[in-house]
Design a protein around this motif. Structure first.
Motif, PDB file in Angstrom:
ATOM      1  N   UNK A   1      -4.139  18.452 -17.489  1.00 33.33           N
ATOM      2  CA  UNK A   1      -4.354  19.312 -16.353  1.00 33.33           C
ATOM      3  C   UNK A   1      -5.091  20.700 -16.704  1.00 33.33           C
ATOM      4  N   UNK A   2      -4.981  21.169 -17.938  1.00 34.67           N
ATOM      5  CA  UNK A   2      -5.837  22.298 -18.394  1.00 34.67           C
ATOM      6  C   UNK A   2      -7.447  21.743 -18.405  1.00 34.67           C
ATOM      7  N   UNK A   3      -7.608  20.454 -18.786  1.00 32.75           N
ATOM      8  CA  UNK A   3      -9.007  20.149 -18.659  1.00 32.75           C
ATOM      9  C   UNK A   3      -9.461  19.948 -17.117  1.00 32.75           C
ATOM     10  N   UNK A   4      -8.553  19.810 -16.244  1.00 32.58           N
ATOM     11  CA  UNK A   4      -8.961  19.362 -14.717  1.00 32.58           C
ATOM     12  C   UNK A   4      -8.654  20.626 -14.020  1.00 32.58           C
ATOM     13  N   UNK A   5      -8.146  21.770 -14.686  1.00 32.12           N
ATOM     14  CA  UNK A   5      -7.785  23.056 -13.735  1.00 32.12           C
ATOM     15  C   UNK A   5      -6.803  22.633 -12.743  1.00 32.12           C
ATOM     16  N   UNK A   6      -5.747  21.826 -13.064  1.00 31.98           N
ATOM     17  CA  UNK A   6      -4.686  21.344 -12.181  1.00 31.98           C
ATOM     18  C   UNK A   6      -3.367  21.809 -12.829  1.00 31.98           C
ATOM     19  N   UNK A   7      -3.325  22.671 -13.402  1.00 32.68           N
ATOM     20  CA  UNK A   7      -2.055  23.284 -14.197  1.00 32.68           C
ATOM     21  C   UNK A   7      -1.415  24.447 -13.663  1.00 32.68           C
ATOM     22  N   UNK A   8      -2.188  24.782 -12.559  1.00 33.07           N
ATOM     23  CA  UNK A   8      -1.407  25.785 -11.860  1.00 33.07           C
ATOM     24  C   UNK A   8      -1.775  27.347 -12.216  1.00 33.07           C
ATOM     25  N   UNK A   9      -2.719  27.222 -13.166  1.00 35.66           N
ATOM     26  CA  UNK A   9      -2.793  28.753 -13.929  1.00 35.66           C
ATOM     27  C   UNK A   9      -3.891  29.539 -12.877  1.00 35.66           C
ATOM     28  N   UNK A  10      -3.584  30.845 -13.029  1.00 34.37           N
ATOM     29  CA  UNK A  10      -4.136  31.756 -12.030  1.00 34.37           C
ATOM     30  C   UNK A  10      -5.790  31.857 -12.674  1.00 34.37           C
ATOM     31  N   UNK A  11      -6.752  32.082 -11.704  1.00 34.72           N
ATOM     32  CA  UNK A  11      -8.019  32.461 -12.139  1.00 34.72           C
ATOM     33  C   UNK A  11      -8.226  33.738 -12.750  1.00 34.72           C
ATOM     34  N   UNK A  12      -8.855  33.621 -13.807  1.00 31.68           N
ATOM     35  CA  UNK A  12      -9.203  35.020 -14.663  1.00 31.68           C
ATOM     36  C   UNK A  12     -10.782  34.923 -15.089  1.00 31.68           C
ATOM     37  N   UNK A  13     -11.428  35.893 -14.780  1.00 38.65           N
ATOM     38  CA  UNK A  13     -13.042  35.903 -15.089  1.00 38.65           C
ATOM     39  C   UNK A  13     -13.258  37.291 -15.667  1.00 38.65           C
ATOM     40  N   UNK A  14     -13.608  37.348 -17.293  1.00 35.60           N
ATOM     41  CA  UNK A  14     -13.568  38.425 -17.766  1.00 35.60           C
ATOM     42  C   UNK A  14     -14.988  39.421 -17.106  1.00 35.60           C
ATOM     43  N   UNK A  15     -15.079  40.393 -17.258  1.00 33.79           N
ATOM     44  CA  UNK A  15     -15.945  41.260 -16.895  1.00 33.79           C
ATOM     45  C   UNK A  15     -16.095  42.335 -17.868  1.00 33.79           C
ATOM     46  N   UNK A  16     -17.380  42.378 -18.838  1.00 33.72           N
ATOM     47  CA  UNK A  16     -17.547  43.583 -20.027  1.00 33.72           C
ATOM     48  C   UNK A  16     -17.292  44.987 -19.489  1.00 33.72           C
ATOM     49  N   UNK A  17     -16.167  45.514 -19.883  1.00 33.24           N
ATOM     50  CA  UNK A  17     -16.113  46.569 -20.006  1.00 33.24           C
ATOM     51  C   UNK A  17     -15.022  47.206 -18.538  1.00 33.24           C
ATOM     52  N   UNK A  18     -14.740  45.898 -18.150  1.00 34.41           N
ATOM     53  CA  UNK A  18     -13.740  46.208 -16.912  1.00 34.41           C
ATOM     54  C   UNK A  18     -12.588  45.393 -17.097  1.00 34.41           C
ATOM     55  N   UNK A  19     -12.523  44.054 -16.552  1.00 37.32           N
ATOM     56  CA  UNK A  19     -11.295  43.304 -16.928  1.00 37.32           C
ATOM     57  C   UNK A  19     -11.267  42.490 -18.276  1.00 37.32           C
ATOM     58  N   UNK A  20     -11.152  43.229 -19.353  1.00 35.48           N
ATOM     59  CA  UNK A  20     -11.192  42.919 -20.810  1.00 35.48           C
ATOM     60  C   UNK A  20      -9.982  43.133 -21.470  1.00 35.48           C
ATOM     61  N   UNK A  21      -9.398  42.411 -22.497  1.00 36.02           N
ATOM     62  CA  UNK A  21      -8.449  42.549 -23.197  1.00 36.02           C
ATOM     63  C   UNK A  21      -8.796  43.557 -24.332  1.00 36.02           C
ATOM     64  N   UNK A  22      -7.701  44.141 -25.153  1.00 38.95           N
ATOM     65  CA  UNK A  22      -8.477  45.029 -26.209  1.00 38.95           C
ATOM     66  C   UNK A  22      -9.320  43.901 -27.274  1.00 38.95           C
ATOM     67  N   UNK A  23     -10.164  44.728 -27.783  1.00 37.23           N
ATOM     68  CA  UNK A  23     -10.999  43.961 -28.633  1.00 37.23           C
ATOM     69  C   UNK A  23     -10.497  43.986 -30.206  1.00 37.23           C
TER      70      UNK A  23
END
Length: 388
Positions: free
Chosen positions: A138-160
């Motif tokens: 399901x992870x390989x096929x995007x069928x696990x129900x995980x929410x969409x997340x797209x990183x954006x440098x300087x914006x939606x990023x975790x601590x480095x």
């Protein structure tokens, strides 16, 4: 002029003549490609007019290949994009990641239908997630129900990390916390980078290698892809020669391009960090289709699909596209800062790989022009009996 001076100048004159001949040959080859593939050139120009400063397509039928370019690879210059220039391939990285996971399945170290919690206990949890119910498949096929997340440098990023790089475990935790589940596992298709971050962690756990090394040693090197790189964390360089990537907007006939900002590739990691060329990408997907990368059983698993939309279905890290001239093409798209790419290959040896040097904003993407370009390039080289 003395004999001695003539001797000194002879190599220089020879080199200049050779260069002129090479340039003439290159120009003649480009002109031949344009005349032989006029329909694809028209489709490419239509795509580029709605996309980035430049666009190019590299295509062929197994015995012959050709490249067409429109616009420019460098703004304020007349610089056609070439098939051997480096580009960031974004989510085409996912197919390479999926191949390594399937190799681990072949080695008996992973079961596709086992919960990810069996291998990464406690990783997929919190914010409504339960890793005991989400499988590797399901992870390989995007069928696990995980929410969409797209990183954006300087914006939606975790601590480095202190050196500006990002660890997969931090990316996964941040992405799961930022995007709750969108469905129960296996109840729908939601394209999510998060699942491929988790698969990167799985690869690192089982191979005891950083994911960039595992992909390099298991896929890139065995296939002999000389211009394909999975950069290590901290390596922000784009090898030369390279197509320059841009930010930009179009408003009618007006547009503004600015060079893409620098970012650390570990922010995209196993979901989208890789670098390649149109030529190398074509070799990779053709080799995959020809059974040179995985066993027949693993390839069949990759090709077992769920529908994404009317035109495209998704297997295990592999998109499937039905052609208007008959037949099926398989590959992947990619979008990352400065670049959008797509590569497809058929079982009979046809292939197409394209790039534009701009990540087109959502809502402005020329999807119709892109599909027409892919279809035209592949169907121009289709056997006569398969043409519409």
């Amino acid at each position: 002029m003395t004999t001695r001076n003539r001797t000194k100048l002879a190599p220089v004159i020879g080199a200049v003549c050779a260069t002129v001949l090479a340039l003439s040959s290159s120009a003649a080859h480009a002109a031949t490609a344009e005349s032989d593939h006029a329909d694809t050139l028209a489709a490419l120009k239509a795509f580029q007019a709605a996309a980035g400063p430049g666009a190019a397509v590299h295509a062929g039928n197994g015995s012959d290949s050709w490249t067409l370019s429109a616009g420019t690879g460098t703004i304020n210059a007349n610089r056609p994009i070439k098939a051997d220039e480096h580009i960031r391939i974004g989510s085409q990285t996912k197919t390479f990641t999926a191949v390594v996971v399937l190799q681990l399945v072949e080695e008996g170290r992973v079961s596709l239908d086992a919960p990810i919690d069996d291998y990464l206990p406690g990783v997929v949890t919190g914010n409504g997630y339960d890793g005991t119910r989400i499988t590797v498949r399901q992870l390989l096929q995007h069928t696990g129900g995980l929410g969409a997340y797209t990183p954006s440098p300087g914006l939606k990023t975790p601590p480095s990390n202190p050196d500006g790089t990002f660890s997969l475990s931090t990316l996964v935790r941040y992405a799961l916390d930022a995007s709750p589940p969108v469905s129960a596992p296996n109840e729908g298709f939601t394209y999510s980078n998060t699942g491929y971050y988790i698969l990167g962690m799985l690869i690192e756990k089982l191979t005891e290698q950083p994911v960039h090394k595992a992909v390099t040693e298991r896929v890139i090197q065995p296939l002999g892809l000389p211009h394909t790189v999975f950069p290590a964390p901290g390596d922000r360089t784009l090898p030369t020669p390279a197509v320059n990537g841009y930010h930009g907007v179009r408003v009618g006939p007006l547009y503004l391009w600015t060079p893409v900002i620098s970012y650390d590739p570990s922010l995209f990691s196993s979901a989208g960090a890789m670098i390649s060329t149109l030529e190398d990408l074509s070799v990779f997907y053709r080799s995959l289709a020809a059974g040179k990368v995985l066993s027949a059983q693993s390839l069949a698993e990759m090709r077992t699909v769920r529908q994404m939309n009317a035109e495209t279905a998704y297997g295990l890290g592999l998109m499937t596209h039905e052609l208007p001239c008959g037949g099926t093409a398989r590959g992947h798209s990619g979008g990352v800062l400065g670049y959008e790419t797509f590569t497809l290959a058929t079982d009979d040896g046809r292939f197409v790989s394209l790039v534009t040097n701009l990540l087109v904003q959502v809502g402005q993407r020329p999807d119709a022009q892109l599909l027409r370009l892919l279809d035209t390039a592949l169907c121009e080289d289709a056997p006569q009996r398969d043409r519409p």
